[in-house]
Design an enzyme around this catalytic site. Structure first.
Site, PDB file in Angstrom:
ATOM      1  N   GLU A  54       9.208  35.712  90.310  1.00  0.00           N
ATOM      2  CA  GLU A  54       9.134  36.726  88.829  1.00  0.00           C
ATOM      3  C   GLU A  54      10.282  36.354  87.956  1.00  0.00           C
ATOM      4  OE1 GLU A  54       7.922  40.911  89.435  1.00  0.00           O
ATOM      5  OE2 GLU A  54       9.235  41.229  87.839  1.00  0.00           O
ATOM      6  N   ASP A  56      12.215  37.885  84.499  1.00  0.00           N
ATOM      7  CA  ASP A  56      12.048  39.184  83.840  1.00  0.00           C
ATOM      8  C   ASP A  56      13.061  39.093  82.538  1.00  0.00           C
ATOM      9  OD1 ASP A  56      10.236  40.467  85.515  1.00  0.00           O
ATOM     10  OD2 ASP A  56      11.930  40.751  87.049  1.00  0.00           O
ATOM     11  N   GLU A  58      13.639  42.704  80.670  1.00  0.00           N
ATOM     12  CA  GLU A  58      13.361  44.301  80.815  1.00  0.00           C
ATOM     13  C   GLU A  58      14.352  45.052  80.103  1.00  0.00           C
ATOM     14  OE1 GLU A  58      11.065  44.998  85.052  1.00  0.00           O
ATOM     15  OE2 GLU A  58      13.126  44.445  85.170  1.00  0.00           O
TER      16      GLU A  58
END
Ligand code: NAG
Ligand code: NAG
Ligand code: NAG
Length: 222
Positions: A54, A56, A58
């Site tokens: 993953e 990211d 955020e």
């Protein structure tokens, strides 16, 4: 993405083994404690505990705090947090993730803010799976991480623009090809490196490599 308790989002139609992923985002207006706006690449197995890839962006709650994280066939934990100099809820800004066999790079408004090198030959984990591109708005169930939602400020509305992927579809083995030189340049140029160093010096507020124990746990921090 962790423990989402509800939200909304969208994803790419197919998975990619590498590429440049672009999205313009205008965050929900201020006071979004507990509400996460995210733009990320994610592998099929959504069990963040093991064998998970993953990458990211955020926005944790409010006030322009932008967290990046990388899971490399593992539990992640590679957070770097940046305090942006602009209010991301006032206007659209461009967020990009470059995912290539050589490196992962995060860009904000064309400035590289983080680069993670494929150093598997030194025993450093690297994302390897084909990934979906997703974006979402969701409620965190971790008050410690993101704060408590103040529903008095609801509804929380995020705006997305110009979702664009230039990438190699899963299984296509389309690299190396000169057609993809835009995002397969193996290195950042000297200008970009300088921009990145400056940005990190002035805006990085948390680096997992500086957390106790991580110098030993993560070989890339040594
Ligand atoms: C990482 O680099 C090695 C060469 O050092 C290469 O063999 C491997 O395929 C790369 N990993 C990915 C996911 O592209
Ligand atoms: C999508 O991204 C590619 C690569 O950056 C670029 O060449 C193309 O113009 C973009 N398309 C749109 C519609 O923005
Ligand atoms: C690297 O990946 C292996 C296998 O997926 C995992 O056991 C290990 O914990 C990972 N390393 C780190 C630093 O997370």
């Amino acid at each position: 993405m962790v423990n989402d308790a509800g939200g909304a989002g969208f994803k790419s139609k197919i998975q990619y083994e590498s590429g440049l992923f672009t999205l313009r985002i205008k965050m929900p207006a201020k006071k979004t404690n507990g509400v996460i706006t995210a733009f990320y690449l994610i592998s099929d197995d959504q069990d963040a505990g093991v064998n998970h890839d993953e990458i990211d962006f955020e926005f944790i709650g409010t006030e322009g705090r932008l967290q990046t994280n990388i899971f490399a066939n593992d539990r992640g934990g590679r957070e770097q947090v940046f305090q942006l100099s602009f209010d991301p809820s006032e206007d659209f800004h461009t967020y990009q993730i470059l995912y290539t066999p050589q490196r992962i790079v995060f860009f904000v408004d064309n400035i590289p803010i983080r680069s993670f090198k494929n150093n598997t030959k030194r025993g450093i984990n690297f994302s390897t799976k084909s990934l979906w591109a997703e974006a979402s708005l969701w409620i965190s169930d971790s008050v410690v991480w993101a704060g408590a939602v103040d529903w008095g400020y609801a509804p929380f509305i995020v705006s997305f623009q110009d979702f664009n992927i230039s990438g190699c579809p899963a299984g296509s083995n389309c690299l190396p090809s000169p057609d993809f030189s835009l995002w397969t340049r193996p290195k950042l140029g000297p200008k970009q490196l300088k921009l990145m160093m400056n940005f990190r010096k002035n805006h990085m507020t948390f680096d997992y490599c500086r957390s106790k124990g991580n110098k030993h746990r993560y070989p890339e921090c040594a």
